[in-house]
Write an enzyme that holds these catalytic residues in place. Structure first.
Site, short mmCIF file in Angstrom:
data_model
loop_
_atom_site.label_atom_id
_atom_site.label_comp_id
_atom_site.label_asym_id
_atom_site.label_seq_id
_atom_site.Cartn_x
_atom_site.Cartn_y
_atom_site.Cartn_z
CB SER A 1 -0.93 0.17 1.32
OG SER A 1 -0.42 0.60 2.21
CE LYS A 2 -0.93 5.03 -4.99
NZ LYS A 2 -1.31 5.95 -5.82
NE ARG A 3 -3.28 4.98 4.01
CZ ARG A 3 -4.07 3.95 4.80
NH1 ARG A 3 -3.64 3.71 5.68
NH2 ARG A 3 -4.66 3.29 3.95
CG ASN B 1 4.85 -0.70 2.33
OD1 ASN B 1 5.79 -1.39 2.78
ND2 ASN B 1 3.65 -1.45 2.07
#
Ligand code: GLU
Length: 483
Positions: A250-252, A254
């Site tokens: 996930s963007k948040r 990693n």
């Protein structure tokens, strides 16, 4: 048939690792078959799309070594095509105007939830009479255009990665919105599923290779191809990229933007190589190091795995170090300069000398960013001597040996490798100390540490800049003043 593939990123964020991996697979497939790889920017969502993200996407692909064919396409410049197709579907009676308000749709979903059903549009405006439509228009409601999806349709296709796939029409959420309308009631902004089909048809895409999160969309898109009387491209759905715990990356939590990897000190060849291996197994699975063009000779969709691909930082680091260790010094130095500049090092030095520094430290680098620490003793004038270093300098015989070297440098400030070797030998003999002691003390005085790069090479590099003598003197002062 000429293979034509594409990636169609939305410029709503920086180039994401998932999109980049899809790009790698598409590029490999195109190059493997002498086909075309097209870049199409899906920027119909004008509120979230930004030109700087388009620039980041282009820059990221270029950095990775992925070139695209033909001109860059922007959906925002093709709105007339989506409008025409929507009108065709309306004319054929395959699409209609739905006047439901947001509130009505919410109520519908709440009621479905309460009955334990999956939320879906219940097709309630499919068969409005002209009078009902006129009444909604008179209320000032702004319709959307929905495409009819029959519940009793079975959609079956052979996916190039996943084999036979099957979807029921009743599981597609009811008639789907394909376009919005303008305040004047004209057909307006298209939605993804319509735009993608219009584009893939128009650009004669032969293979749609994309992430498996689009499988349900594929079922909907197949119905649109049929409605428009078109044959289908081949579909290939690639596995998701997971973290080491097996969850979606996930963007948040990693790092997921290619520009982040770039900043962290990964080289493009290693990144591209690593992404090939995220879901694809080469025919000889013991071989892992490939350039893009080497992989293009071997790439095939049947060796793409169905299982999620775990993102393994250790593997990426290993590949990165392999590429760094083999890199010619003139290229390596080019890549290292930005990191050294950012660290505030003075780079107003001879280029050939910098290349020698790069060559010397290369084997100690995993990421380019490691070069900040690894090159510090060459690029910052004075060094701090570690505690270990100080105790080395306090060893009996150390001071005498270093003083003798300083004296020798007074008369002969520049040394060749042979001179340096000879000097160490001479001091060892004259002062009656072990060579190991001289070498360790030299290293402590010159670099502040007891371990590091090849000592003779390090000394010679410092000697070329006249930095060795002052460091030896500084070390001697430090020891005589009691550490
Ligand atoms: N904009 C979509 C995405 O980036 C495109 C998907 C597709 O390839 O059709 O996920």
């Amino acid at each position: 048939m000429t293979v034509r593939v594409r990636i169609a990123p939305s410029p709503t964020g920086n180039l994401h690792i998932g999109t980049a991996r899809t790009a790698v697979f598409n590029w490999l497939y195109a190059r493997c078959h002498g086909g075309k790889f097209i870049l199409r920017i899906e920027d119909t969502d004008q509120t979230r799309s930004r030109p700087e993200y388009t620039e980041d996407i282009k820059a990221g692909l270029t950095w990775l070594g992925l070139d695209w064919d033909e001109q860059l396409r922007f959906q925002s410049q093709r709105l007339h095509l989506y409008r025409e197709t929507t009108q065709t579907l309306l004319d054929k009676g395959l699409a209609y105007r739905c006047y439901c308000t947001e509130e009505e749709l919410n109520q519908m979903r709440e009621a479905q939830k309460a009955r334990g059903e999956a939320p879906r549009y219940d097709n309630r405006h499919r068969n409005l009479t002209p009078e009902q439509q006129a009444a909604f228009e008179a209320e000032g409601r702004r319709p959307v255009i929905r495409f009819k999806i029959e519940d009793n349709r079975d959609i079956i296709w052979h996916d190039q990665v996943r084999g036979k796939l099957f979807w029921k029409g009743s599981d597609l959420g009811g008639d789907m919105v394909i376009a919005r309308t303008s305040p004047e009631g004209d057909i307006g902004q298209p939605l993804y599923n319509l735009a993608v089909v219009v584009d893939d048809m128009d650009m004669q895409i032969t293979h749609v290779i994309r992430g498996e999160d689009h499988i349900a969309n594929t079922a909907k898109q197949i119905l649109l191809y049929e409605a428009l009387g078109s044959s289908l491209p081949k579909f290939a759905h690639t596995p998701l990229i997971l973290n080491m715990q097996g969850q979606k990356l996930s963007k948040r939590e990693n790092v997921t933007a290619i520009s982040d990897f770039q900043e962290m000190g990964f080289v493009p060849e290693a990144m591209a190589n690593y992404m090939m291996l995220l879901g694809w197994t080469p025919p000889d699975s013991t071989e892992e190091i490939f350039t893009l063009s080497q992989a293009a000779e071997k790439f095939s969709l049947d060796r793409v795995s169905k299982a999620g691909a775990r993102f393994d930082w250790a593997k990426l680091d290993w590949l990165n170090s392999q590429y760094i260790h083999q890199m010619p010094a003139n290229r390596l130095v080019e890549l290292l300069i930005p990191y050294w500049q950012a660290a505030g090092y003075d780079l107003d030095v001879d280029r050939a000398w910098l290349e020698e520094v790069a060559a010397l430290i290369a084997s100690s680098l995993t990421r380019l960013s490691d070069a900040v620490e690894q090159a510090k003793s060459f690029l910052v004038k004075s060094v701090e001597i570690s505690e270990e270093g100080i105790s080395q300098l306090q060893q009996p015989g150390s001071t005498e040996a270093l003083e003798a070297i300083v004296d020798a440098l007074e008369t002969q400030p520049r040394l060749s490798e042979a001179d340096a070797q000879q000097l160490v030998k001479q001091v060892t003999k004259e002062k009656n100390v072990k060579k190991g002691l001289v070498m360790r003390s030299l290293r402590a005085a010159l670099t502040g540490e007891l371990r590091g790069h090849d000592l003779m090479q390090s000394w010679l590099l410092l000697n070329q800049h006249g930095w060795d003598k002052p460091r030896l003197q500084q070390a001697l002062r430090l020891v005589s003043s009691g550490g």
